[in-house]
Scaffold this active site. Structure first.
Site, PDB file in Angstrom:
ATOM      1  N   CYS A  78      -5.528 -14.660   6.113  1.00 54.27           N
ATOM      2  CA  CYS A  78      -6.916 -14.206   6.216  1.00 54.27           C
ATOM      3  C   CYS A  78      -7.399 -14.076   7.646  1.00 54.27           C
ATOM      4  O   CYS A  78      -8.532 -13.661   7.878  1.00 54.27           O
ATOM      5  CB  CYS A  78      -7.828 -15.163   5.459  1.00 54.27           C
ATOM      6  SG  CYS A  78      -7.810 -16.850   6.107  1.00 54.27           S
ATOM      7  N   THR A  79      -6.582 -14.428   8.641  1.00 54.99           N
ATOM      8  CA  THR A  79      -7.025 -14.412  10.039  1.00 54.99           C
ATOM      9  C   THR A  79      -7.674 -13.098  10.452  1.00 54.99           C
ATOM     10  O   THR A  79      -8.696 -13.095  11.133  1.00 54.99           O
ATOM     11  CB  THR A  79      -5.837 -14.725  10.972  1.00 54.99           C
ATOM     12  OG1 THR A  79      -5.228 -15.941  10.552  1.00 54.99           O
ATOM     13  CG2 THR A  79      -6.304 -14.863  12.409  1.00 54.99           C
TER      14      THR A  79
END
Length: 390
Positions: A96-97
């Site tokens: 999800c970065t």
């Protein structure tokens, strides 16, 4: 009939969603009363330590460690002993970065130019080529922001082109009994074209953005309640907040953060108003859910425990949550084991899907597909489960 429905797990990490899959029918409500019919046949990730964790807790699952971008779908299927169309479910949460608010200070992430965003395309590719009956994709709510519209639209369109009918919704974990104010987007689709109906919230309370409480629902689970029954444990020295802001952190009351030490509150006048991230020196409140546990927090990033502890010099200090407490916050079973050191465990926990939130989504999908028996209304079921603990 003892059902064994195979599941493919991508971007598995430590196995939060995998754990949810294999516990989705607790209490056992399958057609034959045997518990969850789902079994993760194969799990993939590029994080070897996380896969070691998964193997500790799910020794029956075949694991593949490697870059999904260079891992053919056929290799994944063969590892799980599957053919195209065999899998009942495909699950996964691409890293999800690129879409996380915590990364918005990096221009390429803010402009949605992070190359890791292409991992969404790999998820679509495996769905298209493995052809499961259904899929569940989980990610941070930032994926739905306008700055990422192109990636999100491409994801949805790719899943439609693969023959599915994706539905998506942002879920607040605390509204489903998790003691954490963690918002995640879930994208769910079925191969048969039937629309997935998302589960309704069973709990209600104040969050960082909502002040209206639905008193017909169960109150949010607070941390004090979540930690009930945990044995007293020795606090590791590394969990004590020391260094530059140690005194200031210890003086912040529960529910407050660095703003306590501005000219608008009663602490020391050290910081300028709204000059830091909200989580800087943040202390948890015992009777409210935790804020989101981060995978790689800085030394002054909370939430920290609401109680202080004395260091070796007898000085009052804030402390971080223990691993046992973090497992409760993420609703991992107490017996769940993690591989690696303290920092690696925090990273795995922070990157995981809260198990109970995953269970709610998986269970709802399995009910709608006819693999588990429908249970009571969600709020009534949650009430019964809480009463059983009293």
């Amino acid at each position: 009939m003892n059902l064994e429905l195979p599941v493919i797990s991508l971007f598995s990490g430590a196995g939060g969603l995998d754990c949810a899959v294999e516990r989705c029918a607790e209490p056992p409500l399958t057609h034959d009363g045997s518990g969850s019919p789902l079994r993760v046949a194969v799990a993939t990730d590029c994080d070897e330590t996380a896969l070691q964790t998964l193997a500790l807790n799910s020794p029956h699952t075949k694991t593949l460690c490697g870059d999904i971008q260079t891992t053919p779908t056929q290799e994944i299927l063969e590892a799980g002993g599957l053919k195209r169309g065999d899998a009942t479910l495909l699950i996964g949460g691409p890293p999800c970065t690129p879409f996380s608010k915590s990364g918005f200070w990096i221009e390429e992430k803010r402009n949605s130019a992070d190359p890791n965003a292409s991992l969404l395309d790999e998820y679509v590719r495996v769905v298209r080529e493995s052809k499961p009956e259904a899929f569940i994709l989980e990610n941070v709510q930032g994926l739905t922001y306008k700055t990422h519209k192109a990636q999100f639209d491409r994801l949805i369109e790719g899943l439609r082109d693969a023959g599915y009918n994706p539905s998506y919704k942002i879920l607040l974990a605390a509204e489903h009994g998790v003691p954490q104010l963690r918002r995640r987007v879930f994208v769910v689709g079925r191969r048969d074209g039937k629309e997935f109906r998302f589960p309704q919230p069973t709990h209600s309370g104040e969050s960082e953005r909502d002040r209206i409480v639905d008193h017909s629902k169960i109150p949010f689970v607070g941390l004090r309640q979540a930690f009930q029954g945990l044995p007293k444990e020795q606090i590791d020295l590394s969990d004590i907040v020391e260094g530059t802001y140690a005194d200031l952190a210890a003086e912040v009351p529960p529910g407050q953060n660095y703003l306590w030490h501005t000219d608008r509150y009663d602490g020391r006048d050290v910081f300028k108003w709204r000059s830091r991230y909200w989580t800087f020196l943040l202390r948890a409140e015992p009777d409210r859910p935790s804020t989101t546990l981060q995978a790689q927090p800085g030394p002054w990033v909370g939430p920290f425990h609401w109680e202080n502890i004395q260091n070796e010099k007898g000085e009052s200090r804030a402390r971080r949550f223990t691993v046992s407490e973090m497992k409760r916050i993420m609703t991992f079973p107490d017996e769940f084991k993690f591989a690696g050191g303290r920092r690696e465990v925090q990273r795995q926990i922070g990157n995981a899907v809260p198990v109970e939130l995953g269970k709610v989504v998986v269970r709802s999908l399995m009910e709608q597909m006819g693999y588990v028996q429908p249970m009571l209304d969600g709020t009534e079921q949650a009430c019964n489960e809480q009463l059983s603990l009293i």
